[in-house]
Design a protein around this motif. Structure first.
Motif, PDB file in Angstrom:
ATOM      1  N   GLY A 112      46.532   4.063 -80.805  1.00 31.88           N
ATOM      2  CA  GLY A 112      47.202   3.715 -82.064  1.00 31.88           C
ATOM      3  C   GLY A 112      48.085   4.861 -82.538  1.00 31.88           C
ATOM      4  N   TYR A 113      47.607   6.064 -82.309  1.00 33.24           N
ATOM      5  CA  TYR A 113      48.398   7.246 -82.680  1.00 33.24           C
ATOM      6  C   TYR A 113      49.730   7.214 -81.941  1.00 33.24           C
ATOM      7  CZ  TYR A 113      49.537  12.188 -83.331  1.00 33.24           C
ATOM      8  OH  TYR A 113      50.161  13.359 -83.657  1.00 33.24           O
ATOM      9  N   VAL A 114      49.652   6.940 -80.644  1.00 33.29           N
ATOM     10  CA  VAL A 114      50.868   6.888 -79.822  1.00 33.29           C
ATOM     11  C   VAL A 114      51.775   5.726 -80.271  1.00 33.29           C
ATOM     12  CG1 VAL A 114      51.670   6.367 -77.474  1.00 33.29           C
ATOM     13  CG2 VAL A 114      49.929   8.102 -77.831  1.00 33.29           C
ATOM     14  N   TYR A 184      43.669   0.887 -96.379  1.00 34.79           N
ATOM     15  CA  TYR A 184      43.786   2.342 -96.233  1.00 34.79           C
ATOM     16  C   TYR A 184      42.452   2.939 -95.783  1.00 34.79           C
ATOM     17  CZ  TYR A 184      48.529   2.296 -97.669  1.00 34.79           C
ATOM     18  OH  TYR A 184      49.881   2.064 -97.672  1.00 34.79           O
ATOM     19  N   SER A 185      42.562   3.877 -94.828  1.00 31.62           N
ATOM     20  CA  SER A 185      41.376   4.291 -94.076  1.00 31.62           C
ATOM     21  C   SER A 185      40.378   5.124 -94.868  1.00 31.62           C
ATOM     22  CB  SER A 185      41.812   5.088 -92.848  1.00 31.62           C
ATOM     23  OG  SER A 185      42.576   6.212 -93.239  1.00 31.62           O
ATOM     24  N   MET A 186      40.799   5.750 -95.934  1.00 31.67           N
ATOM     25  CA  MET A 186      39.879   6.634 -96.657  1.00 31.67           C
ATOM     26  C   MET A 186      39.137   5.919 -97.779  1.00 31.67           C
ATOM     27  SD  MET A 186      39.615   9.563 -95.393  1.00 31.67           S
ATOM     28  CE  MET A 186      40.029   9.418 -93.682  1.00 31.67           C
ATOM     29  N   ILE A 249      40.099   1.447 -76.910  1.00 29.62           N
ATOM     30  CA  ILE A 249      41.102   2.457 -77.275  1.00 29.62           C
ATOM     31  C   ILE A 249      42.464   1.948 -76.831  1.00 29.62           C
ATOM     32  CG2 ILE A 249      40.624   3.800 -75.150  1.00 29.62           C
ATOM     33  CD1 ILE A 249      41.406   6.306 -76.807  1.00 29.62           C
ATOM     34  N   GLY A 250      43.471   2.163 -77.675  1.00 28.47           N
ATOM     35  CA  GLY A 250      44.812   1.670 -77.347  1.00 28.47           C
ATOM     36  C   GLY A 250      45.530   1.317 -78.631  1.00 28.47           C
ATOM     37  N   GLY A 251      46.801   0.944 -78.511  1.00 26.39           N
ATOM     38  CA  GLY A 251      47.557   0.573 -79.701  1.00 26.39           C
ATOM     39  C   GLY A 251      48.649  -0.419 -79.333  1.00 26.39           C
TER      40      GLY A 251
HETATM   41  N1  PMP Z   1      46.669   4.272 -87.984  1.00 24.63           N
HETATM   42  C1  PMP Z   1      45.663   4.381 -88.874  1.00 24.63           C
HETATM   43  C2  PMP Z   1      45.854   3.837 -90.251  1.00 24.63           C
HETATM   44  C3  PMP Z   1      44.455   4.967 -88.512  1.00 24.63           C
HETATM   45  O1  PMP Z   1      43.466   5.084 -89.398  1.00 24.63           O
HETATM   46  C4  PMP Z   1      44.308   5.458 -87.180  1.00 24.63           C
HETATM   47  C5  PMP Z   1      43.021   6.081 -86.682  1.00 24.63           C
HETATM   48  N2  PMP Z   1      42.095   6.450 -87.564  1.00 24.63           N
HETATM   49  C6  PMP Z   1      45.380   5.354 -86.314  1.00 24.63           C
HETATM   50  C7  PMP Z   1      46.542   4.733 -86.736  1.00 24.63           C
HETATM   51  C8  PMP Z   1      45.295   5.885 -84.913  1.00 24.63           C
HETATM   52  O2  PMP Z   1      44.570   5.033 -84.096  1.00 24.63           O
HETATM   53  P1  PMP Z   1      43.949   5.497 -82.716  1.00 24.63           P
HETATM   54  O3  PMP Z   1      42.569   5.983 -82.984  1.00 24.63           O
HETATM   55  O4  PMP Z   1      43.991   4.274 -81.883  1.00 24.63           O
HETATM   56  O5  PMP Z   1      44.808   6.583 -82.156  1.00 24.63           O
END
Ligand code: PMP
Length: 399
Positions: A112-114, A184-186, A249-251
């Motif tokens: 997901g980061y990528v 939102y993740s937090m 894992i992946g995006g």
């Molecule tokens: N976007 C958001 C909002 C996330 O919270 C995260 C991971 N915590 C990512 C992207 C990245 O995802 P990944 O772990 O697949 O790299």
């Protein structure tokens, strides 16, 4: 002077943290018993800090699919998507994701980061503008920096502030990409997506929504916040990850714009990294089917989320703004955060302790997350553990 001198402030911060909380940097999952239990530093623990929202990391069908793919296609692709790393599974998953989201196309990335790095660094560049919610994830910020577009932030979840900035910036007569997240993740709060879509349409901007935490979690079909809010057509680009509700894992990025396919060839994070292993692609494809076929998992997830959120609220904790599978307790005092977090570990419950600057408001957070795989008994154990640590930290304060 050495190359490491600049890490001195970090070393000092780490030493201070180790003094307050000796196991903060030392959490090792020694044995993974199930999607919700592990042996951590020799102790059996309920996992209440993962993003395994639907519990699919231990789904037997996902595991079978992964094992079968590894046997048939090997453990890794050992190559980029652009070279030898596009296997039939990658292509099939891209079609399945496009069908799932009712979009013309999808690109699958290695994480997901990528995916965020690739999309944000490629879609907009010098002379163009990104307007992002201030609380967006680090991967979004990093992608913005990599692409060289002009970056502006608007106040978290504030469509009026977005509109104010769009009104001014749209006079510049260039492309503007608005970026928000679903959940939102937090703090586990939703974006006000219908308002955001209305504003971006008024000013002719594009919209990218990162549904990392909302895929499989929100919407009757599990497609995320845009589905729940009824505004899928207003979202130009849906980004997401396989590392949360899909248990791998992946995006990916899905879009109706026919030009999406061109983004592949222009984005360094697509071209210059190895593609996902066949086992990962196979388990993700199975998980994507499960998301569509087993809506009862979403129901169980939300029952667990509601139970823990309301319980902690009644205990008197300051909670995130709304019930969600991300159940966040806000704490002003770092020492209290350490005491509660360590106390929960003593009680056999693992949650995340999040410290500034990773938190949105500069305070610390005890971030729990629930899963459809948590049994009602496990949720009760988590509630009891919070009750016990709250009592003992209150007693320590008055002693
Ligand atoms: N976007 C958001 C909002 C996330 O919270 C995260 C991971 N915590 C990512 C992207 C990245 O995802 P990944 O772990 O697949 O790299």
């Amino acid at each position: 002077m050495t190359i490491f001198d600049k890490f001195q402030p970090l070393a000092a911060a780490r030493a201070e943290l180790e003094q307050s909380c000796d196991n903060f940097f030392n959490i090792v999952m020694e044995e993974i018993v199930s999607g919700t239990e592990a042996v951590v530093n020799g102790r059996s623990m309920i996992l209440a800090g993962s993003n395994n929202y639907l519990g699919l990391s231990f789904d037997p069908d996902c595991i079978d699919a992964a094992c079968d793919a590894a046997r048939r296609q090997g453990t890794g692709t050992t190559g980029s998507r652009m070279a030898n790393g596009t296997f039939s599974g990658h292509v099939a998953l891209e079609h399945e994701l496009a069908d799932f989201f009712n979009r013309r196309g999808t690109i699958v990335y290695s994480t997901g980061y990528v995916a965020n790095l690739a999309m944000l660094s490629t879609l907009v560049g010098p002379g163009e503008i990104i307007l992002l919610d201030a609380d967006c994830h680090a991967s979004i910020y990093d992608g913005c920096r990599m692409g060289g577009a002009e970056v502006h932030r608007f106040r978290h979840n504030d469509p009026q502030d977005l509109e104010k900035r769009l009104r001014r910036l749209s006079k510049r007569n260039t492309n503007i990409l608005v970026v928000v997240e679903g959940l939102y993740s937090m703090l586990g709060d939703r974006a006000p997506l219908a308002e955001i879509v209305a504003v971006k349409e008024k000013y002719g901007a594009y919209l990218l929504v990162d549904e990392a935490h909302s895929l499989g979690v929100l919407g009757a079909g599990g497609r995320g916040l845009a589905e729940e809010a009824g505004v899928e057509k207003g979202v130009d680009f849906v980004v997401g990850t396989f590392s949360k509700s899909l248990g791998a894992i992946g995006g990916f990025c899905a879009s109706d714009h026919p030009e999406l396919d061109l983004v592949r060839y222009a984005s360094r994070p697509y071209v210059f990294t190895a593609s996902s292993s066949p086992s990962v692609i196979a388990s993700t494809r199975t998980a994507l089917k499960i998301i569509q076929e087993r809506s009862e998992l979403r129901q169980r997830l939300w029952d667990n989320a509601d139970r823990l959120y309301h319980y902690l609220q009644e205990l008197g904790f300051a909670m995130g703004p709304e019930p969600s599978p991300i159940v966040a307790v806000r704490l002003e005092d770092k020492a209290e955060g350490f005491a509660l977090w360590s106390g929960l570990i003593e009680q056999g419950v693992y949650v995340n302790l999040v410290l500034p600057p990773a938190t949105p408001d500069g305070n610390c957070l005890l971030r729990s997350s629930v899963s459809a795989a948590h049994t009602p008994e496990q949720i009760e154990r988590i509630c009891e553990a919070f009750t016990a640590v709250r009592q003992s930290t209150a007693m320590a304060r008055t002693a």
